[in-house]
Design a protein around this motif. Structure first.
Motif, PDB file in Angstrom:
ATOM      1  N   UNK A  83       0.924  -1.215  -0.037  1.00 17.62           N
ATOM      2  CA  UNK A  83       0.036  -0.046  -0.110  1.00 17.62           C
ATOM      3  C   UNK A  83       0.785   1.208  -0.152  1.00 17.62           C
ATOM      4  N   UNK A  84       2.075   1.137   0.820  1.00 20.56           N
ATOM      5  CA  UNK A  84       2.834   2.273   0.554  1.00 20.56           C
ATOM      6  C   UNK A  84       3.400   2.525  -0.447  1.00 20.56           C
ATOM      7  N   UNK A  85       3.933   1.697  -1.190  1.00 20.75           N
ATOM      8  CA  UNK A  85       4.552   1.781  -2.513  1.00 20.75           C
ATOM      9  C   UNK A  85       3.479   2.260  -3.630  1.00 20.75           C
ATOM     10  N   UNK A  86       2.301   1.659  -3.536  1.00 16.77           N
ATOM     11  CA  UNK A  86       1.146   2.236  -4.322  1.00 16.77           C
ATOM     12  C   UNK A  86       0.768   3.669  -4.156  1.00 16.77           C
ATOM     13  N   UNK A  87       1.039   4.090  -2.922  1.00 14.15           N
ATOM     14  CA  UNK A  87       1.108   5.621  -2.762  1.00 14.15           C
ATOM     15  C   UNK A  87       2.188   6.536  -3.252  1.00 14.15           C
ATOM     16  N   UNK A  88       3.151   5.971  -3.731  1.00 20.92           N
ATOM     17  CA  UNK A  88       4.405   6.597  -4.214  1.00 20.92           C
ATOM     18  C   UNK A  88       5.601   6.647  -3.380  1.00 20.92           C
ATOM     19  N   UNK A  89       5.630   5.945  -2.084  1.00 22.83           N
ATOM     20  CA  UNK A  89       6.664   5.848  -1.382  1.00 22.83           C
ATOM     21  C   UNK A  89       7.358   4.583  -1.034  1.00 22.83           C
TER      22      UNK A  89
END
Length: 603
Positions: free
Chosen positions: A203-209
């Motif tokens: 989820x974090x990677x999906x938000x760009x981080x």
């Protein structure tokens, strides 16, 4: 400027604050200047109006800022002085953007979350990260940013988006993301589960981080197979998966991080000027603290009579200060919580078991602490605790409301003012020995108290235990948070009966500290000394309580000068009073202090 963002996944309350503080500790010991920012995605302007039951204690800074308790961790670990703007909330951001819109700063544009809110977040972070937080007034080199809540919370989305953009604004070489996640171990299988962490990172990677470091919180150290699985599914190298299991002491956390070579990761990723290899003795201070904490065997029991005992975080700074004082006096702290209401007569009729259990704990304790609080509930229980300590020569320390409780108890039972009370508890009391301050604004709740660091001037006459604990200084500065004070009209009557106000504010009008001289240790203060307590510079009133409760007060007071010299390597600027049990302890303490001079954590 280098920025380290600490995010959390799976659940809240897994220790992001301690992890963020520990990272800052390591980097500061490497010779870098470090500051910290806490982001809280609630709409409140600050933490001042929170109930302690919901959010834990309200931590107060030098400038009077009422902030999240994690800023207390930052100040204690990093030994820095933070400011109210080091705590950024959604309320502060929206308030600033709305004010700008009302002033016409956006030239008629539609004001939106992106870019106006996200830009405001980034601007605020950059501005606050450059504010000096140490006496040398040099700009920090590294800013640790803890983002409250968990990834996926709707209220935190603007902040996540802001940092997605921020990493490009400052450059990837200046931005480092740490993700703290839970690795549960269900008792039914006994197997550590990595799926929650995988989902959180996805989820974090999906938000760009993208995390540069994944810190796995667990009950036990995570296995290498679990590390490899997290590495494989979360797109990081195995050495970037760090295990932080439950420890006997929070002083162990920086040591665990160092043992897993996080210094090398930070140095290489952020191109930090850290020697390679780092000194083997880099964390000797924290190793000494951890080992000392874990080797203490002689117990001292302190009863904390409070109003918010269902949540330990409600008294976070108090318990930390007691822990620091226990280290200084060489005692293992046994802290017992008593709900003040359980000491009252009404509880005897409704729940006699609770009543008798509460009094059993109070009577069995070697010292009693009555901390701050607000409102009528439990006040009579605090007054009863103060009365019991005074009559039975039990060491007593009152803080803020505990100070006012001691005044009311003395007025009722010694001076003879049977109906004495605080106007907070009874606005129509015949003898208002505690009254609200003139500058208190009843129209608003937030930020209307007497807040922040203020001076307390001691009386010139000798014999004050509190003054001796502070190194016989003429005055000290401590942080305040209250809106009621002792009524000046009753001062002469109280003092004529034996209650001595040993400290006043710099105007001489407000009572700051009291003692009952004929008692072994009965001290109360209006300020909150716990906010300035540090592991190697414990708060003097708390040290006094632990020393009195363990039968060491006389020795502490008589040897104060020598102990100040030992604690500071010859300087008299520190208030720390470490306990010296034997010649071997004296040699060990001197050796430890010599070793600690290489670490910049406590200058």
């Amino acid at each position: 400027m280098k920025y380290v963002l600490v995010t959390g996944g799976v659940i809240s309350g897994i220790g992001k604050g301690v992890i963020a503080s520990s990272i800052g500790t390591i980097l500061k010991c490497c010779g870098l200047r470090v500051t910290a920012i806490k982001i809280d995605p609630y709409i409140n302007i600050d933490a001042g109006t929170f109930s302690p039951f919901e959010h834990g204690e309200v931590y107060v800074l030098d400038d009077g800022g009422e902030v999240d308790l994690d800023l207390g961790n930052y100040e204690r670990f990093l030994d820095v002085t933070l400011h109210s703007d080091n705590n950024i909330t959604t309320g502060k951001i929206y308030q600033s953007v709305i004010n700008r819109e009302r002033n016409g700063d956006y030239l008629g544009k539609t004001v939106q979350v992106v870019p106006h809110i996200t830009d405001a977040i980034q601007d605020r972070v950059q501005t606050e990260s450059l504010r000096p937080v140490t006496p040398d007034n040099l700009e920090p080199e590294v800013c640790i940013i803890e983002m409250g809540g968990t990834i996926g919370d709707i209220e935190g989305m603007p902040f996540v988006e802001a940092f997605r953009q921020f990493q490009f604004r400052v450059g990837r070489e200046n931005f480092f993301c740490v993700h703290v996640s839970l690795v549960p171990q269900p008792k039914s299988t006994g197997e550590q589960k990595s799926k929650p962490t995988q989902a959180s990172v996805r989820e974090l990677r999906g938000l760009g981080l993208s995390p540069d470091l994944i810190v796995c919180r667990s009950e036990n150290p995570i296995s290498e197979s679990v590390k490899d699985k997290i590495s494989n599914f979360c797109h990081v190298a195995p050495q970037q998966v760090i295990s932080i299991h439950d420890c006997a002491s929070i002083y162990r956390v920086p040591l665990l991080l160092k043992q897993q070579n996080v210094i090398d990761i930070f140095r290489d990723r952020l191109q930090l000027p850290i020697p390679n290899p780092v000194s083997r003795d880099l964390m000797i201070k924290w190793k000494g603290l951890a080992e000392r904490h874990e080797k203490l065997t002689d117990e001292t029991t302190i009863a904390l009579v409070g109003k918010y005992t269902q949540l330990e975080d409600a008294y976070a700074s108090v318990t930390k200060a007691l822990g620091h004082a226990a280290l200084a006096t060489g005692r293992k702290l046994m802290l017992k919580y008593i709900d003040a209401e359980d000491l009252e007569e009404e509880t005897l009729s409704t729940n006699p078991v609770k009543y008798h259990e509460a009094w059993k704990i109070l009577c069995g304790a070697e010292g009693v602490l009555v901390p701050g609080g607000f409102g009528k509930r439990g006040m009579e229980g605090k007054i009863l605790a103060a009365n019991w300590c005074r009559l039975n020569n039990k060491p007593y320390l009152g803080i803020c409301l505990g100070f006012q409780a001691a005044v009311i108890e003395y007025a009722r039972n010694v001076v003879g003012l049977k109906n004495a009370n605080s106007t907070e508890m009874d606005s129509n009391t015949e003898n208002p020995v505690v009254i609200d301050m003139p500058e208190h604004n009843p129209g608003k709740m937030g930020g209307t108290m007497r807040l922040g660091r203020r001076p307390t001037v001691f009386r010139n006459e000798g014999g004050s235990i509190l003054k001796q604990l502070y190194g016989n200084k003429d005055s000290v500065e401590e942080r305040h948070r209250h809106r009621y004070e002792v009524n000046p009209q009753y001062i002469n009557e109280l003092e004529a009966s034996g209650l001595i106000f040993v400290g006043k504010d710099d105007t001489g009008q407000r009572m700051e500290a009291l003692e009952i001289r004929e008692k072994p240790f009965f001290i109360a203060v209006q300020f909150h000394p716990e906010y300035l307590s540090r592991p190697l510079r414990p708060s003097p009133p708390y040290v006094g309580l632990l020393a009195a409760a363990s039968g060491q007060l006389e020795r502490f007071l008589s040897d104060a000068k020598a102990k100040h010299a030992i604690a500071t390597g010859g300087s008299s600027n520190s208030d720390a009073l470490p306990e010296i049990e034997s010649n071997d302890d004296l040699v060990a303490m001197n050796d430890l202090e010599m070793e600690l001079t290489d670490c910049s954590l406590f200058p």
